[in-house]
Design a protein around this motif. Structure first.
Motif, PDB file in Angstrom:
ATOM      1  N   THR A  22      45.021  51.137  34.504  1.00  0.00           N
ATOM      2  CA  THR A  22      43.797  51.083  34.671  1.00  0.00           C
ATOM      3  C   THR A  22      42.743  51.851  35.484  1.00  0.00           C
ATOM      4  N   VAL A  23      42.134  53.690  35.447  1.00  0.00           N
ATOM      5  CA  VAL A  23      42.024  54.769  35.670  1.00  0.00           C
ATOM      6  C   VAL A  23      40.431  54.681  35.950  1.00  0.00           C
ATOM      7  N   GLY A  24      40.037  54.959  37.220  1.00  0.00           N
ATOM      8  CA  GLY A  24      39.047  55.051  37.586  1.00  0.00           C
ATOM      9  C   GLY A  24      38.667  56.137  37.883  1.00  0.00           C
ATOM     10  N   LEU A  25      37.848  56.437  37.229  1.00  0.00           N
ATOM     11  CA  LEU A  25      37.734  58.503  36.830  1.00  0.00           C
ATOM     12  C   LEU A  25      36.274  58.798  38.002  1.00  0.00           C
ATOM     13  N   ASN A  26      36.336  59.080  38.750  1.00  0.00           N
ATOM     14  CA  ASN A  26      34.380  59.816  39.194  1.00  0.00           C
ATOM     15  C   ASN A  26      34.111  58.696  40.001  1.00  0.00           C
ATOM     16  N   SER A  27      32.528  58.322  39.597  1.00  0.00           N
ATOM     17  CA  SER A  27      32.055  57.509  40.158  1.00  0.00           C
ATOM     18  C   SER A  27      32.629  56.690  40.024  1.00  0.00           C
ATOM     19  N   ILE A  28      33.640  55.930  39.815  1.00  0.00           N
ATOM     20  CA  ILE A  28      34.099  54.417  39.859  1.00  0.00           C
ATOM     21  C   ILE A  28      35.182  53.966  41.205  1.00  0.00           C
ATOM     22  N   GLY A  29      34.821  53.609  41.680  1.00  0.00           N
ATOM     23  CA  GLY A  29      35.873  52.802  42.877  1.00  0.00           C
ATOM     24  C   GLY A  29      36.569  51.754  42.513  1.00  0.00           C
ATOM     25  N   SER A  30      35.994  51.090  41.764  1.00  0.00           N
ATOM     26  CA  SER A  30      36.589  49.240  41.399  1.00  0.00           C
ATOM     27  C   SER A  30      37.617  49.711  40.202  1.00  0.00           C
ATOM     28  N   VAL A  31      38.642  49.010  40.603  1.00  0.00           N
ATOM     29  CA  VAL A  31      39.704  48.319  39.352  1.00  0.00           C
ATOM     30  C   VAL A  31      40.012  47.223  39.937  1.00  0.00           C
ATOM     31  N   GLN A  32      39.305  46.242  39.189  1.00  0.00           N
ATOM     32  CA  GLN A  32      39.178  44.592  39.441  1.00  0.00           C
ATOM     33  C   GLN A  32      39.993  44.112  39.005  1.00  0.00           C
ATOM     34  N   TYR A  33      40.801  43.070  39.006  1.00  0.00           N
ATOM     35  CA  TYR A  33      41.596  42.398  38.255  1.00  0.00           C
ATOM     36  C   TYR A  33      41.069  40.652  38.485  1.00  0.00           C
ATOM     37  N   GLU A  34      41.229  40.032  37.783  1.00  0.00           N
ATOM     38  CA  GLU A  34      41.965  38.502  37.745  1.00  0.00           C
ATOM     39  C   GLU A  34      42.350  38.165  38.233  1.00  0.00           C
ATOM     40  N   ALA A  35      42.107  37.281  39.266  1.00  0.00           N
ATOM     41  CA  ALA A  35      43.255  36.658  40.366  1.00  0.00           C
ATOM     42  C   ALA A  35      44.679  36.758  40.110  1.00  0.00           C
ATOM     43  N   ASP A  36      44.831  35.395  38.983  1.00  0.00           N
ATOM     44  CA  ASP A  36      46.034  35.665  38.048  1.00  0.00           C
ATOM     45  C   ASP A  36      46.805  37.078  38.301  1.00  0.00           C
ATOM     46  N   PHE A  37      46.086  38.178  37.609  1.00  0.00           N
ATOM     47  CA  PHE A  37      47.357  39.377  37.982  1.00  0.00           C
ATOM     48  C   PHE A  37      47.101  40.478  38.953  1.00  0.00           C
ATOM     49  N   LYS A  38      46.190  40.238  39.968  1.00  0.00           N
ATOM     50  CA  LYS A  38      46.550  40.862  40.997  1.00  0.00           C
ATOM     51  C   LYS A  38      48.295  40.313  42.054  1.00  0.00           C
ATOM     52  N   ASN A  39      48.261  41.348  41.550  1.00  0.00           N
ATOM     53  CA  ASN A  39      50.141  41.690  42.357  1.00  0.00           C
ATOM     54  C   ASN A  39      50.826  40.124  42.349  1.00  0.00           C
ATOM     55  N   PRO A  40      51.018  39.726  41.336  1.00  0.00           N
ATOM     56  CA  PRO A  40      51.898  38.473  41.391  1.00  0.00           C
ATOM     57  C   PRO A  40      53.540  38.239  41.771  1.00  0.00           C
ATOM     58  N   GLN A  41      53.587  37.830  42.024  1.00  0.00           N
ATOM     59  CA  GLN A  41      54.789  37.282  42.546  1.00  0.00           C
ATOM     60  C   GLN A  41      56.090  36.604  41.759  1.00  0.00           C
ATOM     61  N   LYS A  42      55.433  36.560  40.528  1.00  0.00           N
ATOM     62  CA  LYS A  42      56.378  36.484  39.750  1.00  0.00           C
ATOM     63  C   LYS A  42      55.800  36.413  37.962  1.00  0.00           C
ATOM     64  N   PRO A  43      56.535  36.436  36.672  1.00  0.00           N
ATOM     65  CA  PRO A  43      55.845  36.764  35.625  1.00  0.00           C
ATOM     66  C   PRO A  43      54.355  35.562  35.364  1.00  0.00           C
ATOM     67  N   VAL A  44      53.764  36.402  34.784  1.00  0.00           N
ATOM     68  CA  VAL A  44      52.859  35.354  34.639  1.00  0.00           C
ATOM     69  C   VAL A  44      52.283  35.039  33.075  1.00  0.00           C
ATOM     70  N   PRO A  45      52.247  34.330  32.147  1.00  0.00           N
ATOM     71  CA  PRO A  45      52.145  34.524  30.678  1.00  0.00           C
ATOM     72  C   PRO A  45      50.938  34.858  30.396  1.00  0.00           C
ATOM     73  N   VAL A  46      50.715  35.397  29.101  1.00  0.00           N
ATOM     74  CA  VAL A  46      49.226  36.505  29.477  1.00  0.00           C
ATOM     75  C   VAL A  46      49.055  35.945  27.548  1.00  0.00           C
TER      76      VAL A  46
END
Length: 418
Positions: A329-353
């Motif tokens: 997920t790439v933020g271009l130019n005026s985008i500074g925000s690449v925001q993930y839902e809490a479950d997918f923010k750097n999980p320490q173990k596999p997360v069902p999806v």
């Protein structure tokens, strides 16, 4: 140019800062800006645009006061920027870097990079403002989008950014195809899709079908990058995989969802990178074929996040297959925000999806998802009869978001900024 005291304090402070950097040549700011201006490439003549109505800003001969005036106009005109015009200032700014090595270094290094970050933060604060300006812009966009708004919750929204990442009114307006068939991959968001390349290379960007991509760097060195590049198996070399570009337009749905069912085995929601510095941004908006033939190698230096999915599917012969899919997920130019839902923010173990599950969003601007597949898993875009392949457009939207100048493309990378 009006006196800086006439501007809101955040803008005044920003303009005063870059003025001071220029006067004192802070970390080479003046040297690089002057070199950028000295090497600006004149906009090539476009015979299809005899009236000179292209989105263009002539930076030749400009100075620091012109740069400050440009930022000031960009900042103060935000409440009157229609969806079709949302990329205009970005494209005008990009003529600083078009085919210009010095311009590329200026906006991707040192204080020039800090300048673009600071301005992006200023714009983000504007979009989060709860004042009348945000509501004015919301009303303007709602009027321009017309019946497209029927797909979304009716509001109200406290800020423009809340409007920009508006929710669908009901999942049924974006039905997930074949939810029980894991072999079917779905679009992660509303986007313009292009096949980029079907033989990804490993670390050094190697031209393949006129396109380059550094997969290892794109995935920030993740061990899973090896799933998508050439490797040895049973004494044979397995070629690299496939990359697919999913480009979001500013006026569309800006949440992105899981393209497959399974588990997220790794993700990183904040890979720091540059904000501006696309050598040939006008080519991304390419006569209605957005992103076709574009050099995606530069996106491995932009601010971004990534997820790696592991999925299992059954083929028509009832054989089971495990495979990996990555989404960058790439933020271009005026985008500074690449925001993930809490479950997918750097999980320490596999997360069902589940396929179609909400992953995250981009706030205001244009943005890009890149999907990566293992070799032989995603050979082509394949549709069933009756599935959507696009929309017929009013000329105003086409001109505003798709049909920008078309020039000979550059294949060069950023020579000094790595």
């Amino acid at each position: 140019m009006p006196d800086n005291d006439e501007y809101p304090k955040p803008l005044k402070d920003f303009l005063d800062r870059i003025d001071d950097w220029y006067r004192t040549n802070h970390e080479g700011f003046k040297t690089l800006f002057d070199a950028t201006i000295a090497n600006v490439v004149k906009c090539p003549a476009d015979p299809a645009d005899p009236d000179g109505k292209k989105v263009y800003y002539d930076w030749q001969g400009k100075g620091i006061e012109d740069l400050k005036k440009f930022f000031a106009e960009w900042y103060t005109n935000w409440t009157t920027t229609k969806p079709n015009d949302g990329l205009d200032y970005i494209e005008k700014f990009s003529w600083l870097t078009y085919e210009n090595d010095y311009g590329m270094v200026f906006v991707t290094c040192g204080p020039g990079l800090e300048m673009t970050k600071d301005f992006t933060d200023l714009q983000g604060d504007q979009m989060d403002d709860e004042g009348e300006g945000g509501q004015e812009l919301i009303n303007l966009w709602r009027a321009e989008l017309g019946t497209r708004m029927e797909d979304f919750e009716p509001g109200p929204w406290g800020t423009f950014n809340q409007f920009f990442i508006r929710e669908l009114r009901d999942p049924s307006v974006r039905p997930i195809d074949a939810p029980d068939d894991n072999s079917v991959v779905v679009a992660p968001t509303d986007c313009v899709i292009n096949m980029i390349v079907d033989d990804l290379a490993e670390e050094t960007p190697i031209p393949v079908k006129t396109v380059t991509m550094n997969v290892k760097q794109l995935l920030a060195g993740s061990k899973y990058y090896k799933k998508f590049v050439p490797k040895e198996e049973d004494g044979k070399t397995v070629p690299g995989g496939t990359a697919v570009s999913c480009i979001l337009m500013p006026d569309t749905y800006h949440w992105y969802h899981a393209p497959v069912d399974g588990h997220v085995v790794e993700s990183h929601d904040d890979v720091h990178g540059i904000y501006y510095g696309m050598r040939d941004f006008p080519e991304l908006l390419n006569k209605g074929n957005v992103g076709y033939g574009f050099d995606y190698e530069m996106f491995d230096t932009f601010r971004r996040g990534y997820l790696v999915f592991k999925t299992t599917f059954i083929d028509p012969q009832m054989r089971k297959h495990d495979t990996y899919v990555a989404m960058v997920t790439v933020g271009l130019n005026s985008i500074g925000s690449v925001q993930y839902e809490a479950d997918f923010k750097n999980p320490q173990k596999p997360v069902p999806v589940t396929k179609g599950q909400k992953i995250g969003n981009f706030q205001y601007g244009g943005s890009l998802n890149i999907l990566l597949f293992e070799h032989g898993r995603f050979p082509a875009l394949q549709l069933h009869m009756g599935q959507r392949i696009g929309t017929l457009e009013a000329p105003e939207r086409t001109k505003g978001l798709f049909s920008h100048p078309h020039h000979a493309q550059s294949r060069r990378g950023i020579p000094f900024a790595r």
